[in-house]
Design a protein around this motif. Structure first.
Motif, PDB file in Angstrom:
ATOM      1  N   ARG A  91     -40.437  37.854  40.555  1.00  0.00           N
ATOM      2  CA  ARG A  91     -39.673  37.191  41.619  1.00  0.00           C
ATOM      3  C   ARG A  91     -40.073  37.814  42.964  1.00  0.00           C
ATOM      4  O   ARG A  91     -39.759  38.972  43.226  1.00  0.00           O
ATOM      5  CB  ARG A  91     -38.178  37.366  41.378  1.00  0.00           C
ATOM      6  N   THR A  98     -35.613  36.803  49.564  1.00  0.00           N
ATOM      7  CA  THR A  98     -34.232  36.849  49.054  1.00  0.00           C
ATOM      8  C   THR A  98     -34.147  37.667  47.771  1.00  0.00           C
ATOM      9  O   THR A  98     -33.219  38.470  47.586  1.00  0.00           O
ATOM     10  CB  THR A  98     -33.703  35.430  48.803  1.00  0.00           C
ATOM     11  N   ASP A  99     -35.123  37.494  46.871  1.00  0.00           N
ATOM     12  CA  ASP A  99     -35.137  38.262  45.627  1.00  0.00           C
ATOM     13  C   ASP A  99     -35.280  39.753  45.918  1.00  0.00           C
ATOM     14  O   ASP A  99     -34.615  40.587  45.297  1.00  0.00           O
ATOM     15  CB  ASP A  99     -36.287  37.804  44.734  1.00  0.00           C
ATOM     16  N   ARG A 100     -36.173  40.096  46.850  1.00  0.00           N
ATOM     17  CA  ARG A 100     -36.385  41.512  47.167  1.00  0.00           C
ATOM     18  C   ARG A 100     -35.127  42.122  47.766  1.00  0.00           C
ATOM     19  O   ARG A 100     -34.738  43.241  47.420  1.00  0.00           O
ATOM     20  CB  ARG A 100     -37.577  41.670  48.116  1.00  0.00           C
ATOM     21  N   ASN A 115     -32.048  41.120  47.318  1.00  0.00           N
ATOM     22  CA  ASN A 115     -31.035  41.203  46.262  1.00  0.00           C
ATOM     23  C   ASN A 115     -31.285  42.412  45.367  1.00  0.00           C
ATOM     24  O   ASN A 115     -30.347  43.141  45.001  1.00  0.00           O
ATOM     25  CB  ASN A 115     -31.045  39.919  45.439  1.00  0.00           C
ATOM     26  N   THR A 147     -39.766  36.300  46.309  1.00  0.00           N
ATOM     27  CA  THR A 147     -39.253  35.802  47.585  1.00  0.00           C
ATOM     28  C   THR A 147     -38.533  36.924  48.323  1.00  0.00           C
ATOM     29  O   THR A 147     -38.110  37.926  47.726  1.00  0.00           O
ATOM     30  CB  THR A 147     -38.277  34.636  47.382  1.00  0.00           C
ATOM     31  N   THR A 190     -40.941  42.934  39.019  1.00  0.00           N
ATOM     32  CA  THR A 190     -40.616  41.565  38.648  1.00  0.00           C
ATOM     33  C   THR A 190     -41.593  40.560  39.235  1.00  0.00           C
ATOM     34  O   THR A 190     -42.310  40.861  40.192  1.00  0.00           O
ATOM     35  CB  THR A 190     -39.184  41.220  39.111  1.00  0.00           C
ATOM     36  N   THR A 198     -43.814  43.553  42.915  1.00  0.00           N
ATOM     37  CA  THR A 198     -43.952  42.246  42.299  1.00  0.00           C
ATOM     38  C   THR A 198     -45.191  42.198  41.424  1.00  0.00           C
ATOM     39  O   THR A 198     -46.183  42.875  41.670  1.00  0.00           O
ATOM     40  CB  THR A 198     -44.037  41.140  43.371  1.00  0.00           C
TER      41      THR A 198
END
Length: 221
Positions: free
Chosen positions: A81, A85-87, A89, A83, A79, A100
Protein backbone atom coordinates in the motif's frame (compact mmCIF):
# COMPACT_ATOMS: atom_id res chain seq x y z
CA UNK A 1 18.87 -9.21 17.99
CA UNK A 2 15.50 -10.93 17.84
CA UNK A 3 13.12 -9.85 15.07
CA UNK A 4 9.51 -10.78 14.39
CA UNK A 5 8.49 -10.89 10.74
CA UNK A 6 4.75 -10.75 10.04
CA UNK A 7 4.29 -11.55 6.35
CA UNK A 8 1.88 -13.86 4.51
CA UNK A 9 3.81 -14.06 1.22
CA UNK A 10 5.92 -17.23 1.53
CA UNK A 11 8.43 -16.41 -1.19
CA UNK A 12 9.00 -12.90 0.12
CA UNK A 13 9.14 -14.11 3.72
CA UNK A 14 11.73 -16.75 2.84
CA UNK A 15 13.89 -14.09 1.20
CA UNK A 16 13.61 -11.68 4.12
CA UNK A 17 14.40 -14.41 6.66
CA UNK A 18 17.46 -15.49 4.69
CA UNK A 19 18.71 -11.94 4.20
CA UNK A 20 18.17 -10.82 7.79
CA UNK A 21 19.67 -14.06 9.07
CA UNK A 22 22.87 -13.25 7.20
CA UNK A 23 22.86 -9.88 8.98
CA UNK A 24 22.91 -11.65 12.34
CA UNK A 25 19.24 -11.34 13.26
CA UNK A 26 17.32 -14.17 14.87
CA UNK A 27 14.11 -14.07 12.83
CA UNK A 28 10.80 -15.55 13.96
CA UNK A 29 8.12 -15.54 11.26
CA UNK A 30 4.33 -15.67 11.46
CA UNK A 31 1.98 -15.59 8.48
CA UNK A 32 -1.30 -14.10 9.74
CA UNK A 33 -2.70 -11.45 12.01
CA UNK A 34 -4.01 -13.71 14.76
CA UNK A 35 -0.65 -15.45 15.15
CA UNK A 36 1.12 -12.10 15.28
CA UNK A 37 -1.22 -10.85 17.99
CA UNK A 38 -0.67 -14.00 20.05
CA UNK A 39 3.13 -13.97 19.96
CA UNK A 40 3.38 -10.22 20.57
CA UNK A 41 1.43 -10.66 23.79
CA UNK A 42 3.78 -13.31 25.19
CA UNK A 43 7.21 -12.93 23.57
CA UNK A 44 9.74 -10.11 23.52
CA UNK A 45 11.33 -8.82 20.32
CA UNK A 46 13.84 -6.11 19.53
CA UNK A 47 11.96 -5.05 16.39
CA UNK A 48 8.91 -6.05 14.32
CA UNK A 49 8.64 -5.98 10.53
CA UNK A 50 4.91 -5.88 9.86
CA UNK A 51 2.91 -6.32 6.66
CA UNK A 52 -0.47 -4.58 6.62
CA UNK A 53 -2.48 -6.83 4.31
CA UNK A 54 -2.66 -9.97 6.43
CA UNK A 55 -5.15 -12.84 6.66
CA UNK A 56 -7.46 -12.91 9.69
CA UNK A 57 -6.44 -9.55 11.17
CA UNK A 58 -4.99 -6.41 9.60
CA UNK A 59 -1.56 -5.10 10.38
CA UNK A 60 -3.05 -1.73 11.36
CA UNK A 61 -5.21 -3.38 14.04
CA UNK A 62 -2.20 -5.30 15.36
CA UNK A 63 -0.16 -2.11 15.47
CA UNK A 64 -2.85 -0.12 17.26
CA UNK A 65 -3.36 -2.85 19.88
CA UNK A 66 0.40 -3.11 20.42
CA UNK A 67 0.66 0.60 21.20
CA UNK A 68 -2.49 0.62 23.33
CA UNK A 69 -0.85 -2.02 25.53
CA UNK A 70 2.10 0.34 26.01
CA UNK A 71 4.47 -1.85 23.99
CA UNK A 72 7.17 0.42 22.51
CA UNK A 73 8.93 -2.20 20.35
CA UNK A 74 10.03 -0.50 17.10
CA UNK A 75 7.80 -1.46 14.16
CA UNK A 76 8.75 -1.15 10.51
CA UNK A 77 5.66 -1.32 8.33
CA UNK A 78 6.29 -3.22 5.09
CA UNK A 79 3.45 -3.21 2.58
CA UNK A 80 2.31 -2.86 -1.02
CA UNK A 81 0.00 0.00 0.00
CA UNK A 82 1.87 3.04 -1.28
CA UNK A 83 -0.53 5.99 -1.23
CA UNK A 84 0.21 8.99 0.97
CA UNK A 85 -2.92 8.22 2.99
CA UNK A 86 -1.73 4.65 3.63
CA UNK A 87 1.69 5.88 4.78
CA UNK A 88 0.15 8.46 7.10
CA UNK A 89 -2.23 5.85 8.55
CA UNK A 90 0.62 3.41 9.17
CA UNK A 91 2.76 5.98 10.92
CA UNK A 92 -0.10 7.55 12.90
CA UNK A 93 -1.17 4.07 14.09
CA UNK A 94 2.21 3.63 15.79
CA UNK A 95 4.62 2.60 13.05
CA UNK A 96 8.17 3.88 13.36
CA UNK A 97 9.06 3.58 9.68
CA UNK A 98 7.33 2.60 6.44
CA UNK A 99 8.60 0.78 3.35
CA UNK A 100 6.65 -0.16 0.26
CA UNK A 101 7.02 -3.30 -1.83
CA UNK A 102 9.03 -4.00 -3.90
CA UNK A 103 12.04 -2.96 -1.83
CA UNK A 104 15.78 -3.42 -1.63
CA UNK A 105 16.94 -5.80 1.09
CA UNK A 106 20.02 -3.69 1.84
CA UNK A 107 17.78 -0.69 2.47
CA UNK A 108 15.54 -2.78 4.73
CA UNK A 109 18.58 -3.79 6.76
CA UNK A 110 19.76 -0.18 7.00
CA UNK A 111 16.37 1.03 8.16
CA UNK A 112 16.19 -1.73 10.77
CA UNK A 113 19.63 -0.78 12.09
CA UNK A 114 18.56 2.87 12.28
CA UNK A 115 15.39 2.00 14.21
CA UNK A 116 17.35 -0.13 16.64
CA UNK A 117 19.86 2.68 17.23
CA UNK A 118 17.11 5.15 17.98
CA UNK A 119 15.27 2.74 20.27
CA UNK A 120 18.44 2.26 22.30
CA UNK A 121 19.35 5.93 22.42
CA UNK A 122 22.35 5.64 20.11
CA UNK A 123 23.07 8.23 17.44
CA UNK A 124 26.27 6.84 15.93
CA UNK A 125 26.02 3.91 13.49
CA UNK A 126 28.39 1.88 15.68
CA UNK A 127 28.60 0.93 19.35
CA UNK A 128 31.61 2.30 21.22
CA UNK A 129 32.65 0.98 24.64
CA UNK A 130 36.06 2.21 25.73
CA UNK A 131 38.58 0.86 23.21
CA UNK A 132 36.02 -1.57 21.76
CA UNK A 133 34.03 -0.58 18.69
CA UNK A 134 31.28 -2.76 17.25
CA UNK A 135 30.00 -1.97 13.75
CA UNK A 136 26.60 -3.66 13.12
CA UNK A 137 26.58 -2.85 9.40
CA UNK A 138 29.98 -4.41 8.75
CA UNK A 139 29.67 -7.09 11.46
CA UNK A 140 33.10 -5.99 12.64
CA UNK A 141 34.70 -5.62 16.07
CA UNK A 142 37.87 -3.67 16.74
CA UNK A 143 39.91 -2.95 19.86
CA UNK A 144 42.04 0.20 19.67
CA UNK A 145 41.49 0.09 15.92
CA UNK A 146 42.71 -3.49 15.55
CA UNK A 147 40.27 -6.03 14.11
CA UNK A 148 39.17 -8.86 16.36
CA UNK A 149 37.77 -12.02 14.78
CA UNK A 150 34.48 -13.02 16.41
CA UNK A 151 31.99 -15.64 15.26
CA UNK A 152 28.44 -14.60 14.23
CA UNK A 153 26.98 -15.80 17.53
CA UNK A 154 29.74 -14.17 19.55
CA UNK A 155 28.90 -10.95 17.70
CA UNK A 156 25.21 -11.29 18.64
CA UNK A 157 26.00 -11.75 22.33
CA UNK A 158 28.56 -8.94 22.38
CA UNK A 159 26.13 -6.59 20.66
CA UNK A 160 23.38 -7.40 23.15
CA UNK A 161 25.69 -6.83 26.12
CA UNK A 162 27.26 -3.61 24.81
CA UNK A 163 23.97 -2.02 23.77
CA UNK A 164 22.60 -2.81 27.24
CA UNK A 165 25.73 -1.80 29.16
CA UNK A 166 24.98 -1.40 32.85
CA UNK A 167 22.13 -3.92 32.75
CA UNK A 168 22.22 -7.60 33.65
CA UNK A 169 21.04 -9.85 30.82
CA UNK A 170 19.82 -13.28 31.83
CA UNK A 171 20.98 -16.43 30.10
CA UNK A 172 17.44 -16.81 28.73
CA UNK A 173 17.54 -13.32 27.24
CA UNK A 174 20.83 -14.09 25.50
CA UNK A 175 19.49 -17.43 24.25
CA UNK A 176 16.51 -15.59 22.76
CA UNK A 177 18.94 -13.36 20.87
CA UNK A 178 20.73 -16.43 19.48
CA UNK A 179 17.94 -18.87 18.66
CA UNK A 180 14.58 -18.65 16.93
CA UNK A 181 11.55 -20.90 17.30
CA UNK A 182 12.15 -24.54 16.57
CA UNK A 183 15.91 -24.27 16.98
CA UNK A 184 17.60 -26.62 19.42
CA UNK A 185 19.32 -24.61 22.15
CA UNK A 186 22.66 -26.04 23.19
CA UNK A 187 22.75 -26.33 26.97
CA UNK A 188 25.95 -24.37 27.51
CA UNK A 189 26.10 -22.30 24.32
CA UNK A 190 25.93 -18.91 26.06
CA UNK A 191 28.68 -19.82 28.49
CA UNK A 192 30.93 -21.08 25.68
CA UNK A 193 30.48 -17.93 23.59
CA UNK A 194 31.14 -15.67 26.58
CA UNK A 195 34.27 -17.68 27.42
CA UNK A 196 35.55 -17.07 23.88
CA UNK A 197 34.71 -13.37 24.05
CA UNK A 198 36.61 -13.01 27.31
CA UNK A 199 39.67 -14.62 25.75
CA UNK A 200 39.50 -12.26 22.78
CA UNK A 201 38.49 -9.03 24.52
CA UNK A 202 39.78 -9.42 28.07
CA UNK A 203 38.45 -11.28 31.06
CA UNK A 204 37.17 -8.18 32.83
CA UNK A 205 34.79 -6.96 30.11
CA UNK A 206 31.89 -9.35 30.74
CA UNK A 207 30.93 -9.88 34.36
CA UNK A 208 28.99 -12.86 35.67
CA UNK A 209 26.27 -11.86 38.11
CA UNK A 210 25.82 -15.13 39.93
CA UNK A 211 22.31 -16.51 39.75
CA UNK A 212 21.15 -13.67 37.48
CA UNK A 213 23.13 -13.45 34.25
CA UNK A 214 25.87 -11.43 32.56
CA UNK A 215 26.63 -7.77 32.11
CA UNK A 216 29.08 -5.24 30.75
CA UNK A 217 29.61 -2.22 32.99
CA UNK A 218 28.93 1.20 31.54
CA UNK A 219 32.01 2.76 29.98
CA UNK A 220 33.61 5.62 31.84
CA UNK A 221 32.46 8.93 30.37
Amino acid sequence: MRLLLVEDDKQLGDGICAGLGLEGFTVDWVHDGNSAEAVLQKDRFDIVVLDLGLPQRSGIDILKDLRERGNTTPVLVLTARDTVTDRINGLDSGGDDYMTKPFDLDELNARIRALLRRSMGHVAPFVQHGPIMLDPAAHAVTVDGQAVDVSPREFVILRALLTNAGQVLSRTRLEEALYGWGTDVESNAVEVHIHHLRKKLGGSLIRTVRGVGYMVDKADS
